[in-house]
Design a protein around this motif. Structure first.
Motif, PDB file in Angstrom:
ATOM      1  N   SER A   1      -7.580   6.314  -7.921  1.00 24.16           N
ATOM      2  CA  SER A   1      -7.133   4.993  -8.368  1.00 24.16           C
ATOM      3  C   SER A   1      -6.801   4.081  -7.190  1.00 24.16           C
ATOM      4  O   SER A   1      -6.979   2.859  -7.278  1.00 24.16           O
ATOM      5  N   PHE A   2      -6.311   4.640  -6.080  1.00 27.75           N
ATOM      6  CA  PHE A   2      -5.989   3.841  -4.899  1.00 27.75           C
ATOM      7  C   PHE A   2      -7.109   3.861  -3.850  1.00 27.75           C
ATOM      8  O   PHE A   2      -6.941   3.298  -2.777  1.00 27.75           O
ATOM      9  N   SER A   3      -8.222   4.509  -4.182  1.00 26.02           N
ATOM     10  CA  SER A   3      -9.355   4.611  -3.247  1.00 26.02           C
ATOM     11  C   SER A   3      -8.927   5.155  -1.889  1.00 26.02           C
ATOM     12  O   SER A   3      -9.324   4.649  -0.842  1.00 26.02           O
ATOM     13  N   ILE A   4      -8.102   6.181  -1.942  1.00 20.70           N
ATOM     14  CA  ILE A   4      -7.713   6.886  -0.710  1.00 20.70           C
ATOM     15  C   ILE A   4      -8.576   8.139  -0.632  1.00 20.70           C
ATOM     16  O   ILE A   4      -8.465   9.038  -1.466  1.00 20.70           O
ATOM     17  N   ARG A   5      -9.435   8.184   0.342  1.00 22.16           N
ATOM     18  CA  ARG A   5     -10.370   9.303   0.452  1.00 22.16           C
ATOM     19  C   ARG A   5     -10.874   9.410   1.888  1.00 22.16           C
ATOM     20  O   ARG A   5     -10.722   8.482   2.686  1.00 22.16           O
ATOM     21  N   SER A   6     -11.482  10.543   2.169  1.00 26.68           N
ATOM     22  CA  SER A   6     -12.110  10.727   3.472  1.00 26.68           C
ATOM     23  C   SER A   6     -13.414   9.924   3.521  1.00 26.68           C
ATOM     24  O   SER A   6     -14.082   9.738   2.512  1.00 26.68           O
TER      25      SER A   6
ATOM     26  N   LYS B   1       6.516  -0.730   9.643  1.00 32.62           N
ATOM     27  CA  LYS B   1       6.784  -1.958   8.901  1.00 32.62           C
ATOM     28  C   LYS B   1       5.565  -2.501   8.167  1.00 32.62           C
ATOM     29  O   LYS B   1       5.686  -3.368   7.303  1.00 32.62           O
ATOM     30  N   ASN B   2       4.386  -2.017   8.540  1.00 32.74           N
ATOM     31  CA  ASN B   2       3.188  -2.584   7.938  1.00 32.74           C
ATOM     32  C   ASN B   2       2.046  -1.576   8.072  1.00 32.74           C
ATOM     33  O   ASN B   2       2.210  -0.513   8.664  1.00 32.74           O
ATOM     34  N   ALA B   3       0.888  -1.951   7.535  1.00 33.11           N
ATOM     35  CA  ALA B   3      -0.282  -1.072   7.590  1.00 33.11           C
ATOM     36  C   ALA B   3      -1.543  -1.914   7.552  1.00 33.11           C
ATOM     37  O   ALA B   3      -1.520  -3.095   7.161  1.00 33.11           O
ATOM     38  N   HIS B   4      -2.638  -1.315   7.934  1.00 32.09           N
ATOM     39  CA  HIS B   4      -3.919  -1.999   7.844  1.00 32.09           C
ATOM     40  C   HIS B   4      -4.394  -2.084   6.396  1.00 32.09           C
ATOM     41  O   HIS B   4      -5.305  -2.843   6.088  1.00 32.09           O
ATOM     42  N   ARG B   5      -3.741  -1.305   5.545  1.00 39.72           N
ATOM     43  CA  ARG B   5      -3.970  -1.393   4.107  1.00 39.72           C
ATOM     44  C   ARG B   5      -2.664  -1.038   3.403  1.00 39.72           C
ATOM     45  O   ARG B   5      -2.161   0.081   3.541  1.00 39.72           O
ATOM     46  N   VAL B   6      -2.088  -1.991   2.666  1.00 32.44           N
ATOM     47  CA  VAL B   6      -0.817  -1.789   1.967  1.00 32.44           C
ATOM     48  C   VAL B   6      -1.083  -1.709   0.464  1.00 32.44           C
ATOM     49  O   VAL B   6      -1.740  -2.587  -0.111  1.00 32.44           O
ATOM     50  N   LEU B   7      -0.568  -0.638  -0.157  1.00 33.50           N
ATOM     51  CA  LEU B   7      -0.763  -0.402  -1.586  1.00 33.50           C
ATOM     52  C   LEU B   7       0.598  -0.265  -2.263  1.00 33.50           C
ATOM     53  O   LEU B   7       1.530   0.285  -1.676  1.00 33.50           O
ATOM     54  N   ASP B   8       0.690  -0.714  -3.488  1.00 35.63           N
ATOM     55  CA  ASP B   8       1.958  -0.692  -4.221  1.00 35.63           C
ATOM     56  C   ASP B   8       1.831   0.207  -5.450  1.00 35.63           C
ATOM     57  O   ASP B   8       0.984  -0.021  -6.318  1.00 35.63           O
ATOM     58  N   ALA B   9       2.700   1.234  -5.518  1.00 31.26           N
ATOM     59  CA  ALA B   9       2.691   2.159  -6.662  1.00 31.26           C
ATOM     60  C   ALA B   9       3.910   1.974  -7.551  1.00 31.26           C
ATOM     61  O   ALA B   9       4.209   2.839  -8.389  1.00 31.26           O
ATOM     62  N   ALA B  10       4.605   0.856  -7.400  1.00 28.35           N
ATOM     63  CA  ALA B  10       5.861   0.654  -8.134  1.00 28.35           C
ATOM     64  C   ALA B  10       5.656   0.619  -9.643  1.00 28.35           C
ATOM     65  O   ALA B  10       6.581   0.922 -10.410  1.00 28.35           O
ATOM     66  N   HIS B  11       4.466   0.275 -10.095  1.00 34.97           N
ATOM     67  CA  HIS B  11       4.209   0.147 -11.532  1.00 34.97           C
ATOM     68  C   HIS B  11       3.817   1.471 -12.168  1.00 34.97           C
ATOM     69  O   HIS B  11       3.602   1.546 -13.385  1.00 34.97           O
ATOM     70  N   LEU B  12       3.729   2.551 -11.364  1.00 29.98           N
ATOM     71  CA  LEU B  12       3.271   3.840 -11.878  1.00 29.98           C
ATOM     72  C   LEU B  12       4.403   4.860 -11.892  1.00 29.98           C
ATOM     73  O   LEU B  12       5.187   4.959 -10.944  1.00 29.98           O
ATOM     74  N   SER B  13       4.482   5.621 -12.979  1.00 30.28           N
ATOM     75  CA  SER B  13       5.433   6.729 -13.028  1.00 30.28           C
ATOM     76  C   SER B  13       4.837   7.927 -12.305  1.00 30.28           C
ATOM     77  O   SER B  13       3.652   7.942 -11.953  1.00 30.28           O
ATOM     78  N   PHE B  14       5.650   8.944 -12.136  1.00 32.82           N
ATOM     79  CA  PHE B  14       5.171  10.158 -11.472  1.00 32.82           C
ATOM     80  C   PHE B  14       3.995  10.758 -12.240  1.00 32.82           C
ATOM     81  O   PHE B  14       3.009  11.214 -11.650  1.00 32.82           O
ATOM     82  N   GLU B  15       4.074  10.740 -13.555  1.00 35.36           N
ATOM     83  CA  GLU B  15       3.023  11.336 -14.383  1.00 35.36           C
ATOM     84  C   GLU B  15       1.722  10.535 -14.297  1.00 35.36           C
ATOM     85  O   GLU B  15       0.631  11.095 -14.512  1.00 35.36           O
ATOM     86  N   GLU B  16       1.813   9.263 -13.988  1.00 33.57           N
ATOM     87  CA  GLU B  16       0.620   8.411 -13.933  1.00 33.57           C
ATOM     88  C   GLU B  16      -0.088   8.458 -12.583  1.00 33.57           C
ATOM     89  O   GLU B  16      -1.231   7.999 -12.469  1.00 33.57           O
ATOM     90  N   LEU B  17       0.576   8.998 -11.591  1.00 29.78           N
ATOM     91  CA  LEU B  17      -0.027   9.056 -10.256  1.00 29.78           C
ATOM     92  C   LEU B  17      -1.158  10.079 -10.226  1.00 29.78           C
ATOM     93  O   LEU B  17      -1.075  11.133 -10.867  1.00 29.78           O
ATOM     94  N   ASP B  18      -2.211   9.783  -9.481  1.00 34.20           N
ATOM     95  CA  ASP B  18      -3.297  10.744  -9.327  1.00 34.20           C
ATOM     96  C   ASP B  18      -3.431  11.189  -7.862  1.00 34.20           C
ATOM     97  O   ASP B  18      -4.525  11.478  -7.393  1.00 34.20           O
ATOM     98  N   LEU B  19      -2.287  11.265  -7.170  1.00 36.50           N
ATOM     99  CA  LEU B  19      -2.313  11.707  -5.774  1.00 36.50           C
ATOM    100  C   LEU B  19      -2.549  13.215  -5.714  1.00 36.50           C
ATOM    101  O   LEU B  19      -1.850  13.996  -6.374  1.00 36.50           O
ATOM    102  N   LEU B  20      -3.516  13.614  -4.950  1.00 38.64           N
ATOM    103  CA  LEU B  20      -3.770  15.029  -4.679  1.00 38.64           C
ATOM    104  C   LEU B  20      -3.369  15.295  -3.247  1.00 38.64           C
ATOM    105  O   LEU B  20      -4.011  14.806  -2.304  1.00 38.64           O
TER     106      LEU B  20
END
Length: 364
Positions: A356-361, A326-345
């Motif tokens: 763009s979401f500062s998700i990294r090791s 239901k929740n997270a220690h960090r919640v991010l919203d990607a609703a404004h991005l299309s599939f082509e705009e995502l930079d998830l690896l």
């Protein structure tokens, strides 16, 4: 002395010796009480001459170091000396030194020491049982950490500290020993102030192979401490400070003889502590578009990996559209991005990175 969240056992040994060699700590008696699977010395510390015997052990799970760090800080102060006439303390600061080095829950034989209370299949389990039998504690404090997955049922708050007064039988009888444990927990929980988290209560399903349940079955009051997580406290500095405070409260209460309220007041107060639930994840990336245009919520957990002397946190996708989360220690919203705009690896193993979401090791 300050230890990082991950430390080598040799670093702990060196620091402990430095602390105990200082003049104000000469009253501690340190002894080797046994060896781990891989032959590392396990230490017992005794202090005080009071009639109330309190046994404390930490890090029976090797990757749960917050309580050990809190104990080291308290040992490196004059806190314990106020109890010299009222308590006799016996502390095992690290029960699982092999797990400490490997950063594993289990010991070097891949056995969970907190599921070995009856079988006593491991040398570390036998060491703890011997300490219990020989010291004959009037009270035990069993110190642990909990994972980042715990929050309240509604998922509105993370559990930054949790406690348990274990059951001593399958019927979950409220024995005299269990009442004492509940009373101590009530005192601690009522004194800890949390701003954006809460103090929780673990479930009390009975398992005689768990050391807490075993002790309670013998009529020994025991409290399970679980240092938790909130926000971005991945080095567990906030948690270590909370642990210090909780231990101070507990030992102060025990040194003054735990004054019991009525049975109903104790039980009601204990049950008013909200239970914990697995409602949290580390990162919740919401409304992620796939190639078909549908959107899903991605739950991401950090996998903890030791590389050299550093503890790395590797982000891994663990669930998709999981209702329980239901929740997270960090919640991010990607609703404004299309599939082509995502930079998830996203790698085949589920490891995920995003600039763009500062998700990294990262490491601590």
């Amino acid at each position: 002395m300050k230890l990082n969240r991950y430390f080598k056992y040799s670093e702990f040994e060196k620091g402990l010796d430095q602390i105990l060699n200082r003049s104000k700590n000469h009253s501690w008696q340190k002894s080797v009480i046994g060896k781990s699977v891989l032959g590392k010395s396990i230490y017992g510390l005794k202090f005080g001459s009071g009639n109330n015997h309190v046994l404390i052990w930490s890090q029976m799970h090797g990757n749960e170091s917050t309580s050990t760090r809190a104990l080291i800080r308290l040992l490196d102060s004059d806190f314990f000396h106020q109890f010299e006439q009222n308590l006799e303390l016996y502390i095992i600061p690290v029960l699982n030194p092999d797990g400490c080095d490997f950063w594993t829950r289990n010991n070097a034989n891949n056995v969970d020491l907190n599921r070995d209370a009856i079988d006593l299949s491991q040398p570390e389990s036998k060491i703890l049982r011997t300490a219990i039998d020989d010291f004959q504690p009037d009270f035990c404090l069993n110190l642990h950490d909990q994972r980042t997955i715990y929050g309240n049922d509604s998922g509105t708050l993370p559990a930054q500290f949790s406690f348990l007064a274990p059951a001593g039988d399958a019927e979950k009888t409220i024995s005299g020993a269990r009442l004492k444990a509940m009373s101590l927990i009530n005192s601690i929980a009522g004194a800890i102030n949390l701003e954006s988290a809460y103090v929780g209560r673990y479930g009390d399903d009975f398992n005689i192979n768990c050391i807490g349940d075993y002790c309670m079955s013998r009529g020994i009051p025991i409290v399970l401490f679980e240092g938790g997580h909130a926000g971005q406290d991945y080095d567990r500095e906030e948690a270590a400070q909370l642990y210090e405070n909780a231990l101070k409260i507990a030992l102060t209460k025990l040194s003054n003889d735990l004054k019991l309220q009525s049975r109903d007041e104790i039980v009601d107060g204990y049950n008013e502590i909200p239970s914990i639930a697995q409602t949290y994840t580390d990162i919740l990336l919401k409304q992620v578009s796939d190639a078909r245009g549908s959107r899903q919520d991605l739950a991401i957990m950090y996998r903890e990996v030791i590389d050299g002397d550093r503890l790395w946190f590797i982000p891994v996708i663990t669930d998709i559209d999981q209702e329980q989360i239901k929740n997270a220690h960090r919640v991010l919203d990607a609703a404004h991005l299309s599939f082509e705009e995502l930079d998830l690896l996203i790698e085949e193993c589920g490891v995920v990175q995003s600039t763009s979401f500062s998700i990294r090791s990262f490491y601590k």
